[in-house]
Design a protein around this motif. Structure first.
Motif, PDB file in Angstrom:
ATOM      1  N   TRP A   8       0.845  -1.188   0.000  1.00 48.56           N
ATOM      2  CA  TRP A   8       0.000   0.000   0.000  1.00 48.56           C
ATOM      3  C   TRP A   8       0.878   1.234   0.000  1.00 48.56           C
ATOM      4  N   SER A   9       0.602   2.152  -0.909  1.00 50.74           N
ATOM      5  CA  SER A   9       1.338   3.410  -0.930  1.00 50.74           C
ATOM      6  C   SER A   9       0.353   4.555  -1.027  1.00 50.74           C
ATOM      7  N   ALA A 167      -3.974  -8.414  -5.292  1.00 53.77           N
ATOM      8  CA  ALA A 167      -3.951  -8.328  -6.751  1.00 53.77           C
ATOM      9  C   ALA A 167      -3.119  -7.142  -7.190  1.00 53.77           C
ATOM     10  N   THR A 168      -2.507  -7.268  -8.349  1.00 49.81           N
ATOM     11  CA  THR A 168      -1.863  -6.113  -8.969  1.00 49.81           C
ATOM     12  C   THR A 168      -2.923  -5.356  -9.753  1.00 49.81           C
ATOM     13  N   GLY A 169      -2.744  -4.067  -9.861  1.00 51.42           N
ATOM     14  CA  GLY A 169      -3.684  -3.243 -10.612  1.00 51.42           C
ATOM     15  C   GLY A 169      -3.093  -2.784 -11.930  1.00 51.42           C
ATOM     16  N   SER A 181      -1.977  -1.561  -6.280  1.00 58.64           N
ATOM     17  CA  SER A 181      -0.652  -2.173  -6.187  1.00 58.64           C
ATOM     18  C   SER A 181      -0.132  -2.372  -7.595  1.00 58.64           C
ATOM     19  N   LEU A 182       0.623  -1.413  -8.076  1.00 58.71           N
ATOM     20  CA  LEU A 182       1.095  -1.433  -9.460  1.00 58.71           C
ATOM     21  C   LEU A 182       2.433  -2.157  -9.553  1.00 58.71           C
ATOM     22  N   GLU A 189       2.519  -9.898 -12.573  1.00 58.88           N
ATOM     23  CA  GLU A 189       1.214  -9.375 -12.216  1.00 58.88           C
ATOM     24  C   GLU A 189       0.185 -10.487 -12.210  1.00 58.88           C
ATOM     25  N   GLY A 190      -0.852 -10.289 -11.431  1.00 55.43           N
ATOM     26  CA  GLY A 190      -1.884 -11.303 -11.331  1.00 55.43           C
ATOM     27  C   GLY A 190      -2.620 -11.185 -10.013  1.00 55.43           C
TER      28      GLY A 190
END
Length: 307
Positions: A8-9, A167-169, A181-182, A189-190
């Motif tokens: 988280w950022s 999950a990645t976004g 979460s990039l 990614e997934g």
């Protein structure tokens, strides 16, 4: 649900130049052409990487075909708002996302598959050292422009009520994208789902009805938690989700930022599975924008894995 709990950022950003692509009742976003024109539905292929520790199929973390297939049914019931299922709602702001998910029919080598890739960690040369996307990608990863990679994580049972998924976004010009979460350059990614939260299960936790994957798929297609960055003014950038500035847990409604009742049933909360049943029209518009404008997500719609 846990997606951005793990990564988280918080970044302060300017909305002004991006307003024209935000989820808004005043401005609609263009949806991609369906890849099933007869039905008008967008089809997306999944590969389920079942990561287990040498168990027989159907035992412990090596989930059965039936449980995996049922999870995909639940995912489609939720995204399609299917009547007669837990995914149905008659809320005026709710909608059918017109997105469906299918288990891949071809491997990256073009061979037939049922879309399930079982990985026995006791037989791989490099042990699974952690539970990040890159860790799982080292033992099983298919081209993310052709498949949505979903890993079933063999987490200890002590984590069943603590960590359910992540999950990645997608990186787009939509406002709030930076709160997803990039993946960085070269990162996998997934979606990762704790095996205790995948499909319908006998777990004693709030994730027993398979909504973890629905929630994480929302992130994968660009949706934020309903509280966004915990800001009443700019939370999830969807006008039809009542504004809230703190995480939404449980199943009991409460009042949000403007005295409106929080939408407990929204899939992008951390609500109990049993009350989840709605994607709003603005959330659906945001997902469709991603499917039209993100190169990787758009490519999924023409994947040979669908054939």
């Amino acid at each position: 649900m846990v997606s951005m709990k793990w990564k988280w950022s918080i970044v302060i950003f300017n909305l002004v130049m991006l307003a024209f692509v935000s989820c808004s009742k005043e401005g609609e976003t263009e949806s991609p052409l369906p890849n099933d024109p007869k039905e008008g539905v967008i089809l997306l292929p999944l590969v389920i990487h079942v990561v287990h520790n040498g168990h027989e199929i159907g035992e412990e973390t090596n989930l059965s075909i039936e449980q995996i297939e049922r999870q995909i049914e639940i995912l489609n019931e939720d995204f399609r708002r299917k009547e007669g299922t837990k995914g149905f709602n008659d809320h005026p702001d709710g909608g059918d996302a017109m997105i469906e998910f299918v288990l891949a029919k071809r491997t990256p080598e073009g061979l037939p598959t049922n879309g399930i890739n079982r990985i026995d960690t006791t037989k791989i040369a490099e042990p699974l050292l952690g539970h990040s996307f890159n860790d799982y990608a080292k033992i099983g990863y298919w081209d993310p422009t052709q498949y949505i990679n979903v890993w079933i994580a063999p987490l200890p049972e002590s984590f069943e009520c603590i960590l359910s998924g992540q999950a990645t976004g997608p990186e787009t010009d939509l406002p709030g994208t930076e709160f997803l979460s990039l993946p960085g350059p070269g990162d996998a990614e997934g979606i990762i789902v704790n095996w205790k939260s995948f499909g319908e299960s006998d777990t004693n936790c709030h994730t027993k009805y398979g909504r973890t994957l629905t929630h994480e798929m929302g992130h994968y297609l660009g949706l934020l938690h309903t509280w966004g960055a915990s800001d009443c003014e700019n939370n999830d950038y969807c006008d039809d989700t009542p504004a809230v500035d703190k995480p939404v847990f449980g199943s009991q409604p409460f009042l949000g930022c403007k005295g409106e009742t929080v939408m407990m049933g929204n899939y992008m909360n951390w609500s109990h599975d049993e009350v989840m049943n709605i994607f709003t029209k603005d959330q659906i518009a945001r997902m469709h924008y991603v499917l039209e404008n993100h190169e990787g997500r758009k490519a999924l719609q023409s994947s040979p894995a669908l054939d």
